[in-house]
Design a protein around this motif. Structure first.
Motif, PDB file in Angstrom:
ATOM      1  N   VAL A 147       0.812  -1.218   0.000  1.00  0.00           N
ATOM      2  CA  VAL A 147       0.000   0.000   0.000  1.00  0.00           C
ATOM      3  C   VAL A 147       0.846   1.269   0.000  1.00  0.00           C
ATOM      4  O   VAL A 147       2.030   1.248   0.310  1.00  0.00           O
ATOM      5  N   ASP A 148       0.197   2.396  -0.342  1.00  0.00           N
ATOM      6  CA  ASP A 148       0.853   3.702  -0.306  1.00  0.00           C
ATOM      7  C   ASP A 148       0.856   4.282   1.100  1.00  0.00           C
ATOM      8  O   ASP A 148       1.711   5.085   1.439  1.00  0.00           O
TER       9      ASP A 148
ATOM     10  N   ASP B 130      -6.241   2.332  -0.924  1.00  0.00           N
ATOM     11  CA  ASP B 130      -5.320   1.209  -1.096  1.00  0.00           C
ATOM     12  C   ASP B 130      -6.013  -0.145  -1.208  1.00  0.00           C
ATOM     13  O   ASP B 130      -5.338  -1.153  -1.372  1.00  0.00           O
TER      14      ASP B 130
ATOM     15  N   LYS C 285      -5.085  -2.209  -4.245  1.00  0.00           N
ATOM     16  CA  LYS C 285      -3.712  -2.728  -4.257  1.00  0.00           C
ATOM     17  C   LYS C 285      -3.597  -4.022  -3.466  1.00  0.00           C
ATOM     18  O   LYS C 285      -2.771  -4.871  -3.771  1.00  0.00           O
TER      19      LYS C 285
END
Length: 77
Positions: A14-15, A41, A44
């Motif tokens: 994740v970011d 996220d 993802k």
């Protein structure tokens, strides 16, 4: 063990790693891991056609064979 594994994998994907939260629910014959990530996220962690989620579940089931318990991963939104 499994909780740490899921948390590590999710944070790598994740970011926003601070938004990753894993809750462990122990049962008699199974363990449920609830994975919650920030709304941006979620894609993802699931991946296209659920491929990443399936891969994480496969790793979890392989990790859980030595304990003899069934491990279920639920991705919450």
């Amino acid at each position: 063990m499994e909780k740490d594994l899921v948390e590590y994998i999710a944070k790598s994907l994740v970011d926003d790693p601070d938004g990753v939260e894993v809750n462990l629910i122990e049962g008699e014959k199974s363990t449920i891991l609830e994975l919650r990530v920030s709304q941006d996220d979620i894609g993802k962690v699931i991946g296209k056609h659920g491929r990443i989620a399936k891969a994480v579940r496969t790793i979890l089931s392989a990790s859980a064979t030595k304990t003899g318990k069934r491990v279920v991963l639920e991705i919450l939104d």
